[in-house]
Design a protein around this motif. Structure first.
Motif, mmCIF file in Angstrom:
data_model
loop_
_atom_site.group_PDB
_atom_site.id
_atom_site.type_symbol
_atom_site.label_atom_id
_atom_site.label_comp_id
_atom_site.label_asym_id
_atom_site.label_seq_id
_atom_site.Cartn_x
_atom_site.Cartn_y
_atom_site.Cartn_z
ATOM 1 N N GLU A 210 6.772 -3.916 6.954
ATOM 2 C CA GLU A 210 5.434 -3.379 6.700
ATOM 3 C C GLU A 210 4.649 -3.290 8.011
ATOM 4 O OE1 GLU A 210 4.280 -1.902 4.201
ATOM 5 O OE2 GLU A 210 2.105 -2.053 4.211
ATOM 6 N N LYS A 211 4.240 -2.084 8.352
ATOM 7 C CA LYS A 211 3.349 -1.795 9.480
ATOM 8 C C LYS A 211 3.715 -2.483 10.797
ATOM 9 C CE LYS A 211 -0.123 -0.552 6.179
ATOM 10 N NZ LYS A 211 -1.026 -0.987 5.193
ATOM 11 N N TYR B 90 7.480 6.129 -5.093
ATOM 12 C CA TYR B 90 8.623 5.226 -5.220
ATOM 13 C C TYR B 90 9.227 5.363 -6.616
ATOM 14 C CZ TYR B 90 5.721 2.529 -1.801
ATOM 15 O OH TYR B 90 4.937 2.121 -0.751
ATOM 16 N N TYR C 141 2.320 2.203 8.535
ATOM 17 C CA TYR C 141 3.237 2.463 7.408
ATOM 18 C C TYR C 141 4.289 1.364 7.237
ATOM 19 C CZ TYR C 141 1.575 7.270 8.001
ATOM 20 O OH TYR C 141 0.798 8.395 8.105
ATOM 21 N N GLY C 142 4.911 1.361 6.054
ATOM 22 C CA GLY C 142 6.158 0.636 5.914
ATOM 23 C C GLY C 142 7.212 1.478 6.627
ATOM 24 N N ASP D 151 -1.922 9.558 -1.018
ATOM 25 C CA ASP D 151 -0.948 10.525 -0.513
ATOM 26 C C ASP D 151 -0.890 11.727 -1.445
ATOM 27 O OD1 ASP D 151 -0.135 9.087 1.765
ATOM 28 O OD2 ASP D 151 1.186 7.834 0.573
ATOM 29 N N LEU E 67 -0.894 -4.292 -2.927
ATOM 30 C CA LEU E 67 -0.140 -3.299 -3.699
ATOM 31 C C LEU E 67 0.931 -3.956 -4.574
ATOM 32 C CD1 LEU E 67 0.630 -0.379 -4.310
ATOM 33 C CD2 LEU E 67 1.920 -0.314 -2.173
ATOM 34 N N GLN F 222 2.647 -7.752 -0.545
ATOM 35 C CA GLN F 222 3.049 -6.411 -0.137
ATOM 36 C C GLN F 222 4.275 -5.948 -0.919
ATOM 37 O OE1 GLN F 222 1.363 -4.505 1.772
ATOM 38 N NE2 GLN F 222 -0.013 -5.934 2.831
ATOM 39 N N THR G 180 6.258 -3.721 0.130
ATOM 40 C CA THR G 180 7.332 -3.620 1.132
ATOM 41 C C THR G 180 8.099 -4.942 1.246
ATOM 42 O OG1 THR G 180 5.998 -2.025 2.328
ATOM 43 C CG2 THR G 180 7.816 -3.008 3.551
ATOM 44 N N ARG H 43 2.498 16.354 3.504
ATOM 45 C CA ARG H 43 1.785 15.198 2.962
ATOM 46 C C ARG H 43 0.442 15.045 3.685
ATOM 47 N NH1 ARG H 43 0.731 10.132 6.012
ATOM 48 N NH2 ARG H 43 -0.067 8.721 4.426
ATOM 49 N N VAL I 178 7.475 4.993 5.070
ATOM 50 C CA VAL I 178 7.369 5.014 3.607
ATOM 51 C C VAL I 178 6.088 5.762 3.238
ATOM 52 C CG1 VAL I 178 7.086 3.571 1.560
ATOM 53 C CG2 VAL I 178 8.532 2.779 3.457
ATOM 54 N N ILE I 179 6.218 6.761 2.377
ATOM 55 C CA ILE I 179 5.066 7.513 1.871
ATOM 56 C C ILE I 179 4.890 7.106 0.402
ATOM 57 C CG2 ILE I 179 4.182 9.876 1.489
ATOM 58 C CD1 ILE I 179 4.468 9.041 4.478
ATOM 59 N N GLY I 180 3.682 7.276 -0.126
ATOM 60 C CA GLY I 180 3.351 6.668 -1.415
ATOM 61 C C GLY I 180 3.988 7.215 -2.676
ATOM 62 N N LEU J 8 1.034 6.489 -5.051
ATOM 63 C CA LEU J 8 -0.181 6.022 -4.383
ATOM 64 C C LEU J 8 -1.108 7.227 -4.219
ATOM 65 C CD1 LEU J 8 1.238 3.572 -1.671
ATOM 66 C CD2 LEU J 8 0.803 3.212 -4.112
#
Ligand code: G1P
Length: 287
Positions: free
Chosen positions: A189-190, A206, A169-170, A132, A109, A228, A230, A251, A202-204, A129
């Motif tokens: 990140e994850k 930003y 997720y982040g 989402d 990403l 990444q 993130t 979401r 974090v949802i897609g 993203l």
């Protein structure tokens, strides 16, 4: 500075949705009758975005065609006096200005965002993203823009997730500023649930400062060997403030089979032309 441009990375292979995504982009999968990416573009438009930069890859041409005008189709609809449909089809290509650039290799990403730099230039921009899909009264990106205008820093959409889900997720380490707004103190990140700094994911969506480009160029591959976003944001945090906006809305992870099915059912139930019949059908199923 007004947020005018948005980047939508779509070069991913869509492995979670094979075999449907073998020859067709996952972003073109329809929720009822509209491709996923159109929901995202409509959210962008409703949030005041004027130009959309789509970072594509091989096998994604259908996306460009979808947002192009379709002369034959428009002629047919005109001849058949289907003016309502004609209007809808024309609107798709007139919504905003589109620019396309290719991500030649699936390097993550962060790398996809970097591919958009020559078109974005030196101004803050939005990122969407496409997996989402967010159903909300005020468009999710508009909620982020409101936070950006108040706090003047990068903004990330966040949502609470179950502790056991942090590894998808982040995850941010938050400090609460006011209702639904957090200062991001760190992000990972994850992380495994035991290592997660919170359950705010974090949802897609930003809003990013253009400084992210300089940072991403120096970011080494992280999780899954990918660059990444993130990790880039974690570095940016040392120089600039980043905020989390806990948006209101539902979401759906439409890149996942179950999430996609849930979104399909709920969007269909909300439709004026289908909802009633569909509900009747679901009720009589012997589950
Ligand atoms: C990406 C981001 C992750 C974020 C997620 C939201 O992951 O890397 O930080 O939480 O989107 O959907 P992906 O789902 O693409 O693996």
């Amino acid at each position: 500075m007004k947020i005018r441009k948005a980047v939508i990375p779509v070069a991913g292979l869509g492995t979670r949705f094979l075999p449907a995504t073998k020859a067709s982009p996952k972003e073109m999968l329809p929720l009822v009758d509209k491709p996923l990416i159109q929901y995202v573009v409509e959210e962008a438009k409703a949030s005041g975005i004027e130009e959309i930069i789509i970072v594509t890859g091989r096998g994604k041409r259908a996306i460009e065609d979808h947002f192009d005008s379709s002369v034959e189709l428009e002629y047919e609809l005109f001849e058949k006096k289907r003016f309502d449909l004609l209007e809808e089809i024309k609107n798709i290509s007139n919504m905003v200005t589109f620019a396309y650039t290719r991500q030649k290799k699936a390097l993550g990403l962060g790398h996809a965002i970097l591919c958009a730099e020559p078109i974005v230039g030196n101004e803050p921009f939005a990122v969407f993203l496409g997996d989402d899909i967010i159903d909300s009264r005020v468009p999710c990106m508009k909620q982020l823009i409101d936070v950006y205008e108040e706090y003047h820093g990068s903004v990330i959409a966040i949502q609470e997730v179950k502790q056991k889900e942090t590894k998808s997720y982040g995850i941010i380490k938050p400090r609460k500023m006011k209702d639904r707004v957090y200062k991001v103190l760190d992000l990972v990140e994850k992380p495994e649930p035991t290592k997660a700094p919170s359950n705010l994911a974090v949802i897609g969506r930003y809003i990013l400062s253009p400084e992210i480009f300089r940072v991403l160029k120096k970011t080494s591959p992280g999780k899954h060997g990918e660059i990444q976003l993130t990790d880039g944001l974690k570095t940016l945090l040392k120089e600039e403030n980043i905020y989390g906006c806990e948006f209101s809305g539902v979401r759906y992870d439409a890149g996942d089979k179950l999430g996609f099915l849930k979104a399909t059912v709920e969007f269909a139930l909300k439709r004026k032309d289908l909802g009633k019949e569909f509900k009747k059908y679901l009720k009589q199923l012997d589950l």
